[in-house]
Scaffold this motif. Structure first.
Motif, PDB file in Angstrom:
ATOM      1  N   PHE B 180      40.010  41.079  30.857  1.00  0.00           N
ATOM      2  CA  PHE B 180      39.788  42.266  32.076  1.00  0.00           C
ATOM      3  C   PHE B 180      40.258  43.638  31.443  1.00  0.00           C
ATOM      4  O   PHE B 180      39.801  44.364  31.344  1.00  0.00           O
ATOM      5  N   ASP B 290      43.537  49.595  37.256  1.00  0.00           N
ATOM      6  CA  ASP B 290      43.881  49.380  38.559  1.00  0.00           C
ATOM      7  C   ASP B 290      43.223  48.363  39.335  1.00  0.00           C
ATOM      8  O   ASP B 290      43.343  47.713  40.085  1.00  0.00           O
ATOM      9  N   PHE B 291      41.682  48.838  38.973  1.00  0.00           N
ATOM     10  CA  PHE B 291      40.622  47.984  39.901  1.00  0.00           C
ATOM     11  C   PHE B 291      39.605  47.432  38.893  1.00  0.00           C
ATOM     12  O   PHE B 291      38.855  48.035  38.616  1.00  0.00           O
ATOM     13  N   ALA B 292      39.837  46.262  38.578  1.00  0.00           N
ATOM     14  CA  ALA B 292      38.729  45.454  37.728  1.00  0.00           C
ATOM     15  C   ALA B 292      38.744  43.933  38.343  1.00  0.00           C
ATOM     16  O   ALA B 292      38.991  43.138  37.846  1.00  0.00           O
ATOM     17  N   PRO B 293      37.804  43.913  39.256  1.00  0.00           N
ATOM     18  CA  PRO B 293      37.394  42.437  39.890  1.00  0.00           C
ATOM     19  C   PRO B 293      36.573  41.611  39.154  1.00  0.00           C
ATOM     20  O   PRO B 293      35.522  41.257  39.517  1.00  0.00           O
ATOM     21  N   VAL B 294      36.761  41.515  37.689  1.00  0.00           N
ATOM     22  CA  VAL B 294      35.869  40.797  36.723  1.00  0.00           C
ATOM     23  C   VAL B 294      35.612  39.517  37.331  1.00  0.00           C
ATOM     24  O   VAL B 294      34.430  39.091  37.096  1.00  0.00           O
ATOM     25  N   GLU B 295      36.547  38.931  37.795  1.00  0.00           N
ATOM     26  CA  GLU B 295      36.280  37.259  38.396  1.00  0.00           C
ATOM     27  C   GLU B 295      35.182  37.349  39.437  1.00  0.00           C
ATOM     28  O   GLU B 295      34.389  36.500  39.123  1.00  0.00           O
ATOM     29  N   THR B 296      35.235  38.255  40.371  1.00  0.00           N
ATOM     30  CA  THR B 296      34.216  38.232  41.352  1.00  0.00           C
ATOM     31  C   THR B 296      32.822  38.708  40.787  1.00  0.00           C
ATOM     32  O   THR B 296      31.933  38.045  41.004  1.00  0.00           O
TER      33      THR B 296
END
Lengths: 222, 308
Positions: B180, B290-296
């Motif tokens: 990420f 800060d905000f990297a919801p790569v898994e989702t």
């Protein structure tokens, strides 16, 4: 026929135990939430590999080790919930500062100790060791506050550790699978810092009830 | 073991000719890799099939092909997207310095090195074992103007603040995922800081999930232009900071000049014709540290994009 069996009021022991279990759960949640958040702070600088996790987990365990040991000593010397609350409050305040200091702290660690495991270790210690050590003072301290006789020491210490570990488990799962995908790491850090600080204030403000020492059963044999 | 590939073309390029050539012989020799190494970062399998050698990373019982090389023709690029990575050269004004993030078998970076021997090429590859295996099986050598460094790509940029590159190629995968911290706005800002005037970024992206949309949106938050080169299952994104999208005529003109100068095996003049526009605008979430919801985002399938 008339049944007039008044429910006995909750004993001081039970209310105290419920209160401290609530605190144990919240602080356990916060602790593991910070372990998961730690990875988000470290990845950009130290990479997202096994070594980063090894460093992170070992620092958390070192914090627990020191916190348990020192917490037990402080609890015996000052078995006072205000002392406990004050220690937890410093942890909460430090957590709230993490988003502000993280970049500077990590760059400092990179300059001093490089980008290998030593640098990652230094950065993690600077960011997490203090607040997590202060948090882990709670478990032995609360055992000391709850125990009224050596005969219930096993059950009480077991209860506190089990509830705290339940908080740990949910802290890992909720942070990883819900909080991190929904809001930013900084927002979660502020949230967990606030939860910790609020718990600390409750520990200081809500007086535990005076519990009568449980009579130690005496076995007499003829 | 299942053989599935995030780089579908890599799979097709590698297995189909193999089946055609080797046929029953392959069935007899079985499925054993010639080398398996469990490094700190990856489970790496080297396979040889006929004249081809491949590097794959094992992840969740699947194998993800990172690189394929034809041992009889080490300058060939059997994997389609690697050819289009080199298309980015057509955009460059100078070809003095190149950074490759993520070495794998070193196909793209070595190809560029062979054709641009005067360009100083740095390679940041996090896994030292990958570098060793690239040297052992993929005809990659450490030499003047080709310097692989075992370091995380982002850390390399951080640790070398003064270095500037005319072209930065990004192709860092761990199995199916891009880490990420190599997909965020802060990362691309760092990349942009390391470009020379008019510098170009080429990035390999797998387009089947919403991470693709996020990657495009994030790149667009840092670079004014992002062009698309669909390449049989992958998409190569080329980012640059011109106020206007480079016209087809101008891009072809530059490609012609550079092709005449360097004689690339895969002519730039052909490759630049592979530039496409998605038929629907690509809308995605900008990823930050800060905000990297790569898994989702990886879990959300992306509708098949058509290209104009």
């Amino acid at each position: 026929m008339e049944v007039s069996e008044a429910k006995p009021p909750m004993t001081a022991r039970t209310t105290n135990a419920l209160l401290l279990c609530l605190y144990a759960f919240l602080l356990g949640f916060s602790l593991m939430s910070f372990e998961m958040l730690g990875s988000r702070y470290l990845y950009p600088y130290f990479g997202g590999g096994l070594n980063t996790w090894a460093v992170l987990i070992s620092v958390v365990l070192i914090a627990l080790m020191v916190g348990y040991f020192v917490g037990g000593m402080i609890a015996d010397a000052h078995p006072d919930q205000r002392v406990l609350g004050a220690i937890i409050a410093t942890s909460g305040l430090y957590m709230l500062a993490i988003p502000l200091i993280s970049d500077k702290v990590i760059l400092f660690a990179l300059d001093v100790a490089g980008d290998g495991p030593v640098g990652a270790f230094l950065a993690t210690v600077l960011l997490l060791a203090f607040p997590l050590t202060a948090l882990s003072v709670f478990s032995p301290f609360s055992v000391r506050l709850l125990i009224t006789a050596h005969t219930d020491a096993g059950r009480i210490s077991g209860l506190v550790y089990a509830v705290s570990t339940a908080g740990n488990i949910l802290g890992v799962l909720v942070t990883s699978f819900w909080l991190i995908p929904t809001m930013g790491s900084r927002a979660i850090t502020y949230g967990m810092g606030a939860v910790t600080l609020a718990t600390a204030l409750a520990i200081m403000a809500v007086r535990l009830r005076e519990a009568a020492p449980r009579p130690v059963p005496v076995t007499s044999r003829a | 073991m299942q053989h599935l590939s995030r780089r579908q073309f890599a799979k097709a390029a590698f297995w189909l000719p193999t089946l055609a050539l080797a046929g029953p012989a392959w069935a007899q020799t079985g499925d054993d890799p010639v080398e398996f190494v469990e490094s700190q970062y990856n489970n790496i399998y080297i396979y040889k099939r006929g004249t081809q050698v491949s590097m794959t990373f094992g992840h969740n019982k699947r194998l993800y092909t990172e690189s394929v090389m034809d041992t009889t023709d080490t300058k060939a690029l059997p994997v389609e997207y690697t050819k289009f990575m080199t298309a980015a050269v057509a955009y460059t004004k100078k070809q003095d310095s190149i950074l490759q993030i993520g070495l794998g078998g070193g196909r793209t970076s070595w190809y560029l090195h062979v054709h641009l021997p005067d360009a100083a090429i740095d390679v940041a590859e996090i896994d030292p074992v990958v570098i060793d295996l690239a040297k052992k099986y993929f005809a990659v050598k450490e030499e003047k103007n080709f310097a692989p460094v075992a370091m995380d790509g982002r850390l390399f940029l951080l640790r070398n603040p003064a270095k500037r590159y005319d072209l930065i190629c990004i192709d860092a995968y761990r199995g199916p995922f891009v880490p990420f911290h190599l997909l965020t706005k802060e990362f691309y800002v760092k990349v942009a800081e390391h470009l020379t005037e008019g510098g170009i970024v080429a990035q390999n992206v797998e387009p089947s999930t919403m991470v693709f949309n996020a990657a495009v949106a994030t790149m667009k938050s840092v670079f004014r232009q992002v062009d698309f080169f669909p390449a049989a299952g992958n998409v190569v994104l080329v980012a640059y900071n011109d106020a206007e999208r480079l016209s087809d005529a101008e891009l072809l003109k530059r490609a012609e000049a550079l092709q005449a100068k360097y004689a690339f095996r895969y002519p730039l003049t052909d490759l630049v014709k592979g530039r496409r526009e998605p038929s629907n605008p690509v809308k995605g979430q900008i990823l930050t540290d800060d905000f990297a919801p790569v898994e989702t985002l990886h879990a959300i399938e992306r509708k098949n994009e058509k290209w104009k």
